[in-house]
Scaffold this motif. Structure first.
Motif, PDB file in Angstrom:
ATOM      1  N   THR A 138       0.839  -1.217   0.000  1.00 37.72           N
ATOM      2  CA  THR A 138       0.000   0.000   0.000  1.00 37.72           C
ATOM      3  C   THR A 138       0.871   1.264   0.000  1.00 37.72           C
ATOM      4  O   THR A 138       2.094   1.192   0.138  1.00 37.72           O
ATOM      5  N   ILE A 144       3.074   4.538  -0.192  1.00 39.80           N
ATOM      6  CA  ILE A 144       4.264   4.961  -0.947  1.00 39.80           C
ATOM      7  C   ILE A 144       4.913   3.755  -1.642  1.00 39.80           C
ATOM      8  O   ILE A 144       5.363   3.843  -2.787  1.00 39.80           O
ATOM      9  N   ASP A 190       6.093  -8.234   2.050  1.00 41.39           N
ATOM     10  CA  ASP A 190       5.068  -7.533   2.835  1.00 41.39           C
ATOM     11  C   ASP A 190       4.289  -8.576   3.640  1.00 41.39           C
ATOM     12  O   ASP A 190       4.460  -9.781   3.428  1.00 41.39           O
ATOM     13  N   ASP A 231       6.621 -11.161   8.135  1.00 43.58           N
ATOM     14  CA  ASP A 231       6.373 -10.132   9.148  1.00 43.58           C
ATOM     15  C   ASP A 231       7.720  -9.574   9.614  1.00 43.58           C
ATOM     16  O   ASP A 231       8.467 -10.234  10.330  1.00 43.58           O
ATOM     17  N   LEU A 232       8.002  -8.338   9.202  1.00 41.81           N
ATOM     18  CA  LEU A 232       9.313  -7.745   9.521  1.00 41.81           C
ATOM     19  C   LEU A 232       9.403  -7.246  10.961  1.00 41.81           C
ATOM     20  O   LEU A 232      10.451  -6.736  11.366  1.00 41.81           O
ATOM     21  N   CYS A 245      10.552   0.260   2.126  1.00 40.63           N
ATOM     22  CA  CYS A 245       9.449   1.179   2.452  1.00 40.63           C
ATOM     23  C   CYS A 245       8.679   0.763   3.696  1.00 40.63           C
ATOM     24  O   CYS A 245       7.960   1.589   4.263  1.00 40.63           O
ATOM     25  N   TYR A 305       8.634   6.420  16.735  1.00 35.86           N
ATOM     26  CA  TYR A 305       8.654   6.810  15.320  1.00 35.86           C
ATOM     27  C   TYR A 305       9.855   7.708  15.008  1.00 35.86           C
ATOM     28  O   TYR A 305      10.684   7.375  14.144  1.00 35.86           O
ATOM     29  N   LYS A 311      13.305   6.532  13.006  1.00 41.18           N
ATOM     30  CA  LYS A 311      13.635   7.158  11.716  1.00 41.18           C
ATOM     31  C   LYS A 311      14.956   7.927  11.808  1.00 41.18           C
ATOM     32  O   LYS A 311      15.742   7.950  10.865  1.00 41.18           O
ATOM     33  N   THR A 329       2.083  12.396   3.838  1.00 41.26           N
ATOM     34  CA  THR A 329       1.735  11.837   2.525  1.00 41.26           C
ATOM     35  C   THR A 329       0.441  11.044   2.683  1.00 41.26           C
ATOM     36  O   THR A 329       0.299  10.275   3.648  1.00 41.26           O
ATOM     37  N   THR A 339      -1.627   8.379   2.747  1.00 41.51           N
ATOM     38  CA  THR A 339      -1.553   6.906   2.688  1.00 41.51           C
ATOM     39  C   THR A 339      -2.365   6.324   3.846  1.00 41.51           C
ATOM     40  O   THR A 339      -2.733   7.064   4.769  1.00 41.51           O
ATOM     41  N   LEU A 375      -1.241   4.765   6.343  1.00 40.21           N
ATOM     42  CA  LEU A 375      -0.503   5.074   7.580  1.00 40.21           C
ATOM     43  C   LEU A 375      -0.904   6.456   8.105  1.00 40.21           C
ATOM     44  O   LEU A 375      -1.213   6.634   9.288  1.00 40.21           O
TER      45      LEU A 375
HETATM   46  P1  NAI Z   1       1.411   2.315   4.429  1.00 38.63           P
HETATM   47  O1  NAI Z   1       0.818   1.846   5.709  1.00 38.63           O
HETATM   48  O2  NAI Z   1       0.509   2.604   3.287  1.00 38.63           O
HETATM   49  O3  NAI Z   1       2.520   1.295   3.918  1.00 38.63           O
HETATM   50  C1  NAI Z   1       3.352   0.570   4.770  1.00 38.63           C
HETATM   51  C2  NAI Z   1       3.639  -0.774   4.148  1.00 38.63           C
HETATM   52  O4  NAI Z   1       4.451  -1.518   5.076  1.00 38.63           O
HETATM   53  C3  NAI Z   1       2.355  -1.592   3.901  1.00 38.63           C
HETATM   54  O5  NAI Z   1       2.441  -2.227   2.646  1.00 38.63           O
HETATM   55  C4  NAI Z   1       2.364  -2.571   5.044  1.00 38.63           C
HETATM   56  O6  NAI Z   1       1.650  -3.780   4.794  1.00 38.63           O
HETATM   57  C5  NAI Z   1       3.879  -2.809   5.235  1.00 38.63           C
HETATM   58  N1  NAI Z   1       4.155  -3.336   6.565  1.00 38.63           N
HETATM   59  C6  NAI Z   1       3.728  -2.845   7.751  1.00 38.63           C
HETATM   60  N2  NAI Z   1       4.115  -3.640   8.761  1.00 38.63           N
HETATM   61  C7  NAI Z   1       4.824  -4.649   8.210  1.00 38.63           C
HETATM   62  C8  NAI Z   1       5.459  -5.794   8.741  1.00 38.63           C
HETATM   63  N3  NAI Z   1       5.431  -6.069  10.055  1.00 38.63           N
HETATM   64  N4  NAI Z   1       6.102  -6.634   7.891  1.00 38.63           N
HETATM   65  C9  NAI Z   1       6.101  -6.387   6.549  1.00 38.63           C
HETATM   66  N5  NAI Z   1       5.502  -5.322   5.990  1.00 38.63           N
HETATM   67  C10 NAI Z   1       4.864  -4.463   6.806  1.00 38.63           C
HETATM   68  O7  NAI Z   1       2.266   3.586   4.814  1.00 38.63           O
HETATM   69  P2  NAI Z   1       3.141   4.618   3.954  1.00 38.63           P
HETATM   70  O8  NAI Z   1       2.753   5.950   4.434  1.00 38.63           O
HETATM   71  O9  NAI Z   1       3.123   4.300   2.531  1.00 38.63           O
HETATM   72  O10 NAI Z   1       4.577   4.304   4.566  1.00 38.63           O
HETATM   73  C11 NAI Z   1       5.689   3.884   3.791  1.00 38.63           C
HETATM   74  C12 NAI Z   1       6.940   4.406   4.479  1.00 38.63           C
HETATM   75  O11 NAI Z   1       6.947   5.825   4.408  1.00 38.63           O
HETATM   76  C13 NAI Z   1       7.026   4.063   5.968  1.00 38.63           C
HETATM   77  O12 NAI Z   1       8.342   3.684   6.278  1.00 38.63           O
HETATM   78  C14 NAI Z   1       6.645   5.350   6.645  1.00 38.63           C
HETATM   79  O13 NAI Z   1       7.213   5.469   7.930  1.00 38.63           O
HETATM   80  C15 NAI Z   1       7.226   6.361   5.677  1.00 38.63           C
HETATM   81  N6  NAI Z   1       6.675   7.700   5.793  1.00 38.63           N
HETATM   82  C16 NAI Z   1       5.339   7.925   5.585  1.00 38.63           C
HETATM   83  C17 NAI Z   1       4.836   9.206   5.733  1.00 38.63           C
HETATM   84  C18 NAI Z   1       3.395   9.509   5.512  1.00 38.63           C
HETATM   85  O14 NAI Z   1       2.952  10.635   5.846  1.00 38.63           O
HETATM   86  N7  NAI Z   1       2.599   8.599   4.956  1.00 38.63           N
HETATM   87  C19 NAI Z   1       5.710  10.346   6.106  1.00 38.63           C
HETATM   88  C20 NAI Z   1       7.089   9.985   6.292  1.00 38.63           C
HETATM   89  C21 NAI Z   1       7.549   8.713   6.139  1.00 38.63           C
END
Ligand code: NAI
Length: 257
Positions: free
Chosen positions: A11, A13, A32, A41-42, A69, A155, A159, A188, A190, A192
């Motif tokens: 999902t 980014i 994922d 599961d990471l 990601c 968090y 990071k 962003t 998403t 999250l």
């Molecule tokens: P998201 O929740 O849409 O994507 C996160 C992805 O990580 C998902 O595909 C999820 O299934 C996977 N994931 C979560 N836990 C997991 C686990 N235990 N094992 C394997 N996979 C796992 O969130 P988003 O926003 O796309 O986040 C992507 C990256 O961007 C993250 O590292 C987040 O910290 C970072 N980020 C996001 C921001 C935002 O505002 N959305 C801002 C700054 C950084």
């Protein structure tokens, strides 16, 4: 075509980045908890070990890139899960993939950090020693003992340490011929972010986080920079953090960079 391993591609980014890299002709091996070539599961040492083993099996023809990601937001409980996925779920994969990447074609890696990486200085990061010692239980104990602020600490602390971990690898990876960079997105749109906005403790402060550009980023706008960093056009970019935040970091810290 080159083969790029990605975590967190289901999902947000990660999904947008997968789409951009596939459009550029790359083969993706995703890791994922769902909707990926490697389901793992990471958040656990066992899950990370299994992810690495499964990826190496699927990369029999080589690995040319990695984009990490996977991450969890401030609202996730227990907060120790955030430190596990955001830090150990990226750093352990990076270190395990380097020998394969080194043999790849124009190899490069990008790790998704955050603007939150600069909300805490490394020499004042309470998690720094635990992360550097690879002590996952201690990192979890610190954030889970921090009460209401545990999520924020998990968090920003993870990071901050992730960006530091990348910067500290710049010489080893440079000598190995593998470019390694981070991107630091701001808010962003998403799943999250949506989950964070709904959180009773953190929602309001996340909503107040309005950048000078006046809107949140679309995942595709972060993916475009990641795709650039993975491309030959970025051939001299190494050890850098690309802030993609609509100007919020410059607004909050105009003299620090
Ligand atoms: P998201 O929740 O849409 O994507 C996160 C992805 O990580 C998902 O595909 C999820 O299934 C996977 N994931 C979560 N836990 C997991 C686990 N235990 N094992 C394997 N996979 C796992 O969130 P988003 O926003 O796309 O986040 C992507 C990256 O961007 C993250 O590292 C987040 O910290 C970072 N980020 C996001 C921001 C935002 O505002 N959305 C801002 C700054 C950084």
């Amino acid at each position: 075509m080159s083969t790029i391993v990605m975590s967190g591609c289901a999902t947000g980014i990660g999904a947008a980045t997968r789409k951009a890299l596939e459009a550029a002709g790359h083969k993706i091996i995703g890791i994922d908890i769902r909707d990926a070539e490697v389901i793992a599961d990471l958040s656990t040492a066992q899950g990370r070990k299994q992810a690495i083993a499964d990826v190496l099996l699927q990369c029999s023809e080589g690995m040319d890139g990695a984009v990490l990601c996977a991450g969890l937001g401030v609202q996730v409980k227990p907060a120790g899960k955030v430190t596990s996925v955001n830090y150990f779920g990226a750093v352990e994969l990076l270190d395990a993939f380097l020998p394969e990447l080194q043999k790849g074609h124009r190899p490069a890696a990008v790790v998704i950090s955050s603007v939150a990486s600069a909300h805490l200085a490394w020499d004042r990061n309470p998690l720094a020693a635990a992360f550097e010692a690879g002590d996952e239980a201690q990192a979890a104990a610190i954030v889970e003992g921090a009460g209401d602020q545990g999520g924020n600490l998990a968090y920003a602390g993870s990071k901050n340490a992730l960006t530091v971990a990348v910067r500290k690898r710049v010489e080893t990876w440079g000598k190995a011929g593998v470019r390694l960079n981070t991107v630091a997105p701001g808010a962003t749109d998403t799943p999250l972010l949506q989950a964070g906005l709904k959180d009773p403790l953190y929602g309001e402060s996340i909503a107040r986080f309005v950048p000078p550009l006046g809107r949140r980023a679309e995942p595709s706008e972060i993916a475009a920079v990641i795709a650039f960093l993975m491309s030959p056009a970025a051939s001299y970019v190494h050890g850098a953090q690309f802030v993609i935040d609509g100007g919020i970091d410059a607004l909050m810290r105009p003299t620090a960079f």
